[in-house]
Design an enzyme around this catalytic site. Structure first.
Site, PDB file in Angstrom:
ATOM      1  N   CYS A 116       0.971  -1.150  -0.003  1.00  0.00           N
ATOM      2  CA  CYS A 116       0.077  -0.012   0.143  1.00  0.00           C
ATOM      3  C   CYS A 116       0.941   1.300  -0.002  1.00  0.00           C
ATOM      4  CB  CYS A 116      -0.984  -0.051   1.129  1.00  0.00           C
ATOM      5  SG  CYS A 116      -1.900   1.556   1.244  1.00  0.00           S
ATOM      6  N   CYS A 119      -0.439   4.202   2.523  1.00  0.00           N
ATOM      7  CA  CYS A 119      -0.447   3.927   4.000  1.00  0.00           C
ATOM      8  C   CYS A 119      -0.206   2.555   4.092  1.00  0.00           C
ATOM      9  CB  CYS A 119      -1.771   4.346   4.690  1.00  0.00           C
ATOM     10  SG  CYS A 119      -3.073   3.902   3.819  1.00  0.00           S
ATOM     11  N   SER A 120      -1.190   1.710   4.701  1.00  0.00           N
ATOM     12  CA  SER A 120      -0.923   0.287   5.205  1.00  0.00           C
ATOM     13  C   SER A 120      -2.182  -0.573   4.996  1.00  0.00           C
ATOM     14  CB  SER A 120      -0.543   0.306   6.735  1.00  0.00           C
ATOM     15  OG  SER A 120      -1.806   0.970   7.366  1.00  0.00           O
ATOM     16  N   CYS A 121      -3.186  -0.432   3.904  1.00  0.00           N
ATOM     17  CA  CYS A 121      -4.185  -1.105   3.658  1.00  0.00           C
ATOM     18  C   CYS A 121      -3.773  -2.601   3.501  1.00  0.00           C
ATOM     19  CB  CYS A 121      -4.827  -0.652   2.337  1.00  0.00           C
ATOM     20  SG  CYS A 121      -5.586   1.161   2.439  1.00  0.00           S
TER      21      CYS A 121
HETATM   22 FE    FE Z   1      -3.413   1.898   2.948  1.00  0.00          FE
END
Ligand code: FE
Length: 218
Positions: A116, A119-121
């Site tokens: 991602c 961010c951090s999906c």
């Molecule tokens: Fe994300």
């Protein structure tokens, strides 16, 4: 009055006066207090969610999906066609109806890696909480520029004639890699296969390795 904090502060260990919590922790606590005060989310509910992600939800759930896809061709087809629906049929709970799970299959010709960049999906319901490296800026930026270099740092070799595809997750799509089934696993049942599948293989930064040879008989 003395300043002994050993008595009734067990649940507030982060709050030692010599160790002020970071701003993010304070914001989370403030938000939780407001939600509880407005009867939107109770503290018990928050505790249940935290407990679920710490103890019940983790990569073993994703590994079960992968192992089934390896032994059940019809399930594999459905998983690749509609990951959300197939995972739900398999018993995965908590999949957000607004988020599509897309399963990408590694083959002899293609190796898939997930990131991602924003961010951090991450497919939490199948893999649990994302590891720190997945959320780190170096991984997020470098894996799109030099995926083979990043894979090499994970100890993962991908032949030059294999295409590397990098999938960038977002708020609407989460990706899960269906790794290649390792050679020498024809005799293994679904549970034994699932035990071989680690989180990193489902993100695409590692291969699934065949079972270690049993130690030689004495
Ligand atoms: Fe994300």
């Amino acid at each position: 009055m003395g300043h002994d904090h050993d008595h009734d502060h067990d649940q507030d260990q982060d709050q030692d006066h010599s160790d002020v919590p970071p701003p993010l922790a304070l914001r989370v606590k403030a938000l939780q207090s407001v939600l509880a005060a407005k009867s939107i989310v109770s503290e018990a509910t928050v505790d249940r969610i935290v407990d679920a992600y710490e103890h019940r939800i983790g990569p073993h759930l994703g590994a079960g999906v992968i192992a089934r896809a390896w032994i059940d061709p019809a399930f594999r087809e459905r998983l690749l066609a509609d990951g959300t629906e197939a995972a739900r049929d398999h018993g995965i709970r908590g999949l957000d109806p607004g988020v599509r799970l897309v399963v990408v299959e590694n083959t002899a010709d293609v190796h898939n890696v997930v990131v991602c960049t924003l961010c951090s999906c991450y497919p939490l319901q199948l893999l649990g909480m994302p590891p720190v490296w997945y959320k780190s800026a170096p991984y997020r930026s470098r894996v799109v520029q030099d995926p083979r270099g990043v894979l090499a740092e994970f100890g993962t070799d991908v032949d030059d004639d294999v295409e590397v595809r990098v999938w960038d997750s977002n708020s609407e799509v989460r990706y899960l890699v269906l790794p290649e089934r390792p050679a020498g696993t024809d005799e293994l049942d679904e549970a034994a296969l699932a035990a071989l599948v680690g989180r990193n293989a489902m993100v695409g930064v590692e291969h699934v390795l065949p079972p270690a040879d049993p130690p030689p008989a004495p």
